[in-house]
Design an enzyme around this catalytic site. Structure first.
Site, PDB file in Angstrom:
ATOM      1  N   PHE A  24       5.418  10.831 -13.372  1.00 54.38           N
ATOM      2  CA  PHE A  24       4.971  11.968 -12.560  1.00 54.38           C
ATOM      3  C   PHE A  24       3.794  12.698 -13.220  1.00 54.38           C
ATOM      4  CE2 PHE A  24       6.290  16.654 -12.296  1.00 54.38           C
ATOM      5  CZ  PHE A  24       5.352  16.945 -11.312  1.00 54.38           C
ATOM      6  N   THR A  30      11.159   4.943 -15.168  1.00 54.38           N
ATOM      7  CA  THR A  30      11.164   5.911 -14.062  1.00 54.38           C
ATOM      8  C   THR A  30       9.805   5.994 -13.386  1.00 54.38           C
ATOM      9  OG1 THR A  30      10.737   7.630 -15.709  1.00 54.38           O
ATOM     10  CG2 THR A  30      12.999   7.399 -14.938  1.00 54.38           C
ATOM     11  N   LYS A  54      -1.974   7.568 -36.983  1.00 55.44           N
ATOM     12  CA  LYS A  54      -2.325   7.627 -38.405  1.00 55.44           C
ATOM     13  C   LYS A  54      -3.323   6.511 -38.741  1.00 55.44           C
ATOM     14  CE  LYS A  54       0.218   6.052 -42.069  1.00 55.44           C
ATOM     15  NZ  LYS A  54       1.500   5.780 -42.703  1.00 55.44           N
ATOM     16  N   TYR A  89      18.511  13.778 -25.032  1.00 59.05           N
ATOM     17  CA  TYR A  89      17.170  14.260 -24.673  1.00 59.05           C
ATOM     18  C   TYR A  89      16.785  15.452 -25.552  1.00 59.05           C
ATOM     19  CZ  TYR A  89      13.380  15.868 -21.545  1.00 59.05           C
ATOM     20  OH  TYR A  89      12.175  16.260 -21.011  1.00 59.05           O
ATOM     21  N   HIS A 141       9.732  11.943  -8.944  1.00 62.01           N
ATOM     22  CA  HIS A 141      10.635  10.861  -8.540  1.00 62.01           C
ATOM     23  C   HIS A 141      11.576  11.368  -7.445  1.00 62.01           C
ATOM     24  CE1 HIS A 141      13.294   7.491  -8.849  1.00 62.01           C
ATOM     25  NE2 HIS A 141      12.517   6.948  -9.769  1.00 62.01           N
TER      26      HIS A 141
HETATM   27  P1  NAD Z   1       8.681  10.700 -15.591  1.00 61.95           P
HETATM   28  O1  NAD Z   1      10.038  10.123 -15.743  1.00 61.95           O
HETATM   29  O2  NAD Z   1       8.091  10.712 -14.241  1.00 61.95           O
HETATM   30  O3  NAD Z   1       7.654   9.981 -16.570  1.00 61.95           O
HETATM   31  C1  NAD Z   1       8.022   9.398 -17.781  1.00 61.95           C
HETATM   32  C2  NAD Z   1       7.349   8.040 -17.856  1.00 61.95           C
HETATM   33  O4  NAD Z   1       7.694   7.433 -19.097  1.00 61.95           O
HETATM   34  C3  NAD Z   1       7.815   7.081 -16.763  1.00 61.95           C
HETATM   35  O5  NAD Z   1       6.691   6.484 -16.162  1.00 61.95           O
HETATM   36  C4  NAD Z   1       8.682   6.062 -17.510  1.00 61.95           C
HETATM   37  O6  NAD Z   1       8.677   4.801 -16.898  1.00 61.95           O
HETATM   38  C5  NAD Z   1       8.026   6.072 -18.878  1.00 61.95           C
HETATM   39  N1  NAD Z   1       8.901   5.661 -19.980  1.00 61.95           N
HETATM   40  C6  NAD Z   1      10.170   6.051 -20.243  1.00 61.95           C
HETATM   41  N2  NAD Z   1      10.612   5.474 -21.372  1.00 61.95           N
HETATM   42  C7  NAD Z   1       9.592   4.704 -21.837  1.00 61.95           C
HETATM   43  C8  NAD Z   1       9.431   3.866 -22.970  1.00 61.95           C
HETATM   44  N3  NAD Z   1      10.412   3.685 -23.850  1.00 61.95           N
HETATM   45  N4  NAD Z   1       8.241   3.232 -23.123  1.00 61.95           N
HETATM   46  C9  NAD Z   1       7.234   3.388 -22.233  1.00 61.95           C
HETATM   47  N5  NAD Z   1       7.331   4.170 -21.141  1.00 61.95           N
HETATM   48  C10 NAD Z   1       8.497   4.818 -20.956  1.00 61.95           C
HETATM   49  O7  NAD Z   1       8.741  12.161 -16.221  1.00 61.95           O
HETATM   50  P2  NAD Z   1       7.668  13.325 -16.230  1.00 61.95           P
HETATM   51  O8  NAD Z   1       8.281  14.447 -15.512  1.00 61.95           O
HETATM   52  O9  NAD Z   1       6.338  12.829 -15.834  1.00 61.95           O
HETATM   53  O10 NAD Z   1       7.675  13.688 -17.790  1.00 61.95           O
HETATM   54  C11 NAD Z   1       6.635  13.279 -18.663  1.00 61.95           C
HETATM   55  C12 NAD Z   1       6.913  13.867 -20.035  1.00 61.95           C
HETATM   56  O11 NAD Z   1       6.927  15.289 -19.959  1.00 61.95           O
HETATM   57  C13 NAD Z   1       8.259  13.441 -20.627  1.00 61.95           C
HETATM   58  O12 NAD Z   1       8.105  13.196 -22.001  1.00 61.95           O
HETATM   59  C14 NAD Z   1       9.134  14.639 -20.394  1.00 61.95           C
HETATM   60  O13 NAD Z   1      10.140  14.736 -21.368  1.00 61.95           O
HETATM   61  C15 NAD Z   1       8.141  15.779 -20.490  1.00 61.95           C
HETATM   62  N6  NAD Z   1       8.587  16.960 -19.737  1.00 61.95           N
HETATM   63  C16 NAD Z   1       8.598  16.966 -18.375  1.00 61.95           C
HETATM   64  C17 NAD Z   1       9.057  18.098 -17.691  1.00 61.95           C
HETATM   65  C18 NAD Z   1       9.085  18.180 -16.175  1.00 61.95           C
HETATM   66  O14 NAD Z   1       9.460  19.215 -15.645  1.00 61.95           O
HETATM   67  N7  NAD Z   1       8.682  17.179 -15.457  1.00 61.95           N
HETATM   68  C19 NAD Z   1       9.511  19.203 -18.416  1.00 61.95           C
HETATM   69  C20 NAD Z   1       9.518  19.142 -19.804  1.00 61.95           C
HETATM   70  C21 NAD Z   1       9.034  18.016 -20.457  1.00 61.95           C
HETATM   71  N1  UDP Z   2       2.653   1.306 -35.714  1.00 61.21           N
HETATM   72  C1  UDP Z   2       2.172   0.933 -34.472  1.00 61.21           C
HETATM   73  N2  UDP Z   2       0.822   0.781 -34.314  1.00 61.21           N
HETATM   74  C2  UDP Z   2      -0.060   0.961 -35.325  1.00 61.21           C
HETATM   75  C3  UDP Z   2       0.444   1.364 -36.580  1.00 61.21           C
HETATM   76  C4  UDP Z   2       1.811   1.537 -36.743  1.00 61.21           C
HETATM   77  O1  UDP Z   2       2.924   0.759 -33.520  1.00 61.21           O
HETATM   78  O2  UDP Z   2      -1.252   0.800 -35.097  1.00 61.21           O
HETATM   79  C5  UDP Z   2       4.093   1.508 -35.861  1.00 61.21           C
HETATM   80  C6  UDP Z   2       4.726   0.535 -36.826  1.00 61.21           C
HETATM   81  O3  UDP Z   2       5.736  -0.143 -36.119  1.00 61.21           O
HETATM   82  C7  UDP Z   2       5.337   1.392 -37.892  1.00 61.21           C
HETATM   83  C8  UDP Z   2       5.360   2.777 -37.292  1.00 61.21           C
HETATM   84  O4  UDP Z   2       4.289   2.801 -36.378  1.00 61.21           O
HETATM   85  O5  UDP Z   2       6.657   1.010 -38.150  1.00 61.21           O
HETATM   86  C9  UDP Z   2       5.142   3.862 -38.325  1.00 61.21           C
HETATM   87  O6  UDP Z   2       3.944   3.610 -39.006  1.00 61.21           O
HETATM   88  P1  UDP Z   2       3.690   4.198 -40.447  1.00 61.21           P
HETATM   89  O7  UDP Z   2       2.382   3.658 -40.921  1.00 61.21           O
HETATM   90  O8  UDP Z   2       3.832   5.662 -40.410  1.00 61.21           O
HETATM   91  O9  UDP Z   2       4.907   3.692 -41.301  1.00 61.21           O
HETATM   92  P2  UDP Z   2       5.261   2.277 -41.913  1.00 61.21           P
HETATM   93  O10 UDP Z   2       4.343   1.236 -41.321  1.00 61.21           O
HETATM   94  O11 UDP Z   2       5.048   2.465 -43.354  1.00 61.21           O
HETATM   95  O12 UDP Z   2       6.687   2.076 -41.514  1.00 61.21           O
END
Ligand code: NAD
Ligand code: UDP
Ligand code: UDP
Length: 329
Positions: A22, A46, A114, A154, A190
Site C-alpha cells: 500500500f 500482502t 553499510k 509485530y 488491502h
Molecule cells: P502492506 O502490507 O501493504 O505492504 C507491505 C509490503 O511488504 C507488501 O507488499 C508485502 O508483500 C511486502 N513484504 C512483507 N514481507 C516481506 C518480506 N519478507 N520480503 C519482502 N517483502 C515483504 O503494508 P503498508 O501499510 O504499505 O505498510 C508498509 C510499511 O509501513 C510496513 O513496514 C508497516 O509496518 C509500516 N506501517 C504501516 C502503517 C499503516 O497504517 N499502513 C502504520 C505503521 C507502520
Molecule cells: N547483506 C546483504 N547485502 C549486502 C551486504 C550484506 O544482504 O550487500 C546481508 C548479509 O546477509 C549479512 C547481513 O546483511 O549477513 C549483515 O551484514 P553485516 O556486514 O552487517 O554483517 P556480517 O556480514 O558480518 O554478518
C-alpha cells in the site's frame, strides 16, 4: 511543495522494499516522478503487482520478487525499508515470519546499506508505543508493549528493528532514519486486511453491517497516504545528524464510532452498526505528537479526512465494480 520534499532525485538509485504494498506503491510512484531509478523488492505476501502495474513500462522502474529475510547484493544510493505485513490479520498469519522480516530483514538491509554506503529509512510504527499510558505519544516515550501476546511479533519485531538501526548507526556509522508511522489510509489499501478504514468503506459501499469492535470509543488518528509519503521523503532528505525516531501521522484524533458515521455519510450507505468483541491488546487511544516532525522536517499533514476518505471510497468503489464485472464474465 516545500524544498526538502521536492528534491531532484535524478540518477539516484533507490531501493523500496515492500514497494508493491500500500504505502510502498505510492512511494515508488513519487520517487519516479522526482526522476529516481526505483528498484522495488517485494515477496508479494500482502502486496501485488497490480499496485505497480502502471509503473512497469517505465524504464527507470524495476520490480524484483525478493524476500528480505534473504541477503540482497545490489548497488543503490538510498533504501526505504517498508517490507513487512502491517495489519493484524496478516502479521498474525505467520508470526514467526513477521519477526524474521523485521529482524533478519533489517539486518540484511542494514548490511547492504553499510556495504554500499546508502542512506536507509526504516518504516517503524506507532505500535512500538503499545497500549500507551501517555497521550498523545511523543518520541521519548518508551511504550507499553506486551512481549508475549498475539501482536508481539509485530510490535517487538519493529522495536528490535529500531534497535538494530540505532546500533548500525552507532557501531558502523550507517546513515539511518526511523519513521514511526501512525495509521495511514488511502487507495491501494488491502481490501481484506481487516483494517478499520478498508472494512468500513467496503461494508458501507455494499450496505452491509459496519463491524464496530468493542463499544467504538477507542480512538485512532488517520493520515492520508500522500501526506505520509511526503513525510518519508522529507525524513530521508533531512540533515545527516537527524535520524529520529520521528512520529509521522495525523494528529487529528477520532473515535471508531465517529469514523463509521463519517463513512456512512460520505457513501450515502444504508448500513447499520453491529458491535463485535474487541481484539486482544487493542490500544484504547492513539494520537501522534508531531512537534518533532514539524520542527525538524517542517512537515505536517495537509489532506482533510473528508477529502482523503472520498478518494479512498472512489478506489474501493472501482475495485468492487471491477470484481463484479469479472464475476459477470
Ligand atoms: P502492506 O502490507 O501493504 O505492504 C507491505 C509490503 O511488504 C507488501 O507488499 C508485502 O508483500 C511486502 N513484504 C512483507 N514481507 C516481506 C518480506 N519478507 N520480503 C519482502 N517483502 C515483504 O503494508 P503498508 O501499510 O504499505 O505498510 C508498509 C510499511 O509501513 C510496513 O513496514 C508497516 O509496518 C509500516 N506501517 C504501516 C502503517 C499503516 O497504517 N499502513 C502504520 C505503521 C507502520
Ligand atoms: N547483506 C546483504 N547485502 C549486502 C551486504 C550484506 O544482504 O550487500 C546481508 C548479509 O546477509 C549479512 C547481513 O546483511 O549477513 C549483515 O551484514 P553485516 O556486514 O552487517 O554483517 P556480517 O556480514 O558480518 O554478518
Ligand atoms: N476496528 C473496528 N472494526 C473493524 C476493524 C477495526 O472497530 O472492522 C477497530 C479496531 O479494533 C481498532 C481500530 O478499529 O480499535 C483500528 O484498527 P486497525 O486494525 O485499522 O488498526 P490498529 O488497531 O492496528 O491501529
Amino acid at each position: 511543495m516545500q524544498q526538502g520534499e521536492f528534491k531532484n532525485l535524478a540518477r539516484k538509485r533507490i531501493l523500496v522494499t515492500g514497494g508493491a504494498g500500500f504505502i510502498g506503491s505510492h512511494l515508488c510512484r513519487v520517487l519516479l516522478d522526482r526522476g529516481a531509478e526505483v528498484l522495488c523488492a517485494d515477496n508479494y505476501f500482502t502486496g501485488s503487482r497490480d499496485h505497480v502495474r502502471d509503473l512497469l513500462d517505465n524504464p527507470r522502474f524495476e520490480l524484483l520478487r525478493h524476500d528480505i529475510t534473504f541477503p540482497l547484493y545490489i548497488e543503490v544510493d538510498e533504501i526505504y525499508n517498508l517490507a513487512c505485513p502491517a495489519s493484524p490479520v496478516h502479521y498474525q498469519f505467520d508470526p514467526v515470519q513477521t519477526t524474521k522480516t523485521c529482524v533478519h530483514g533489517s539486518i540484511n538491509m542494514l548490511g547492504l546499506a553499510k556495504r554500499v554506503k546508502a542512506r536507509i529509512l526504516q518504516a517503524s510504527t506507532s505500535e512500538v508505543y503499545g497500549d500507551p499510558e501517555i497521550h498523545p505519544q511523543q518520541e521519548d516515550y518508551w511504550g507499553r508493549v506486551n512481549p508475549i501476546g498475539p501482536r508481539s511479533c509485530y510490535d517487538e519485531g519493529k522495536r528490535c528493528a529500531e534497535t538494530l538501526f540505532m546500533d548500525y548507526r552507532r557501531q558502523h556509522g550507517v546513515e539511518i532514519k526511523i519513521a514511526r508511522i501512525f495509521n495511514t489510509y488511502g487507495p491501494n489499501m488491502h481490501p481484506n486486511d481487516g483494517r478499520v478504514v478498508s472494512n468500513f468503506i467496503l461494508q458501507a459501499l455494499q450496505h452491509k453491517p459496519i463491524t464496530i469492535y468493542g463499544d467504538g470509543s477507542q480512538t485512532r488518528s488517520f493520515c492520508y497516504v500522500d501526506d505520509l509519503v511526503s513525510g518519508l521523503l522529507r525524513l530521508m532528505h533531512s540533515p545527516a545528524d537527524f535520524c529520529g525516531p520521528v512520529n509521522l501521522g495525523n494528529p487529528s484524533e477520532r473515535t471508531v464510532l465517529e469514523l463509521a458515521d463519517k463513512i456512512i455519510t460520505l457513501t450515502g450507505s444504508r448500513s447499520e452498526l453491529v458491535f463485535k468483541p474487541l481484539p486482544a491488546d487493542d490500544p484504547q487511544r492513539r494520537r501522534p505528537d508531531i512537534s518533532m516532525a514539524r520542527r525538524h522536517l517542517e512537515w505536517e499533514p495537509a489532506v482533510d479526512i473528508d477529502e482523503g476518505l472520498a478518494e479512498t471510497i472512489r478506489y474501493f468503489d472501482a475495485l468492487l465494480t471491477a470484481r463484479k464485472a469479472e464475476g459477470a464474465d
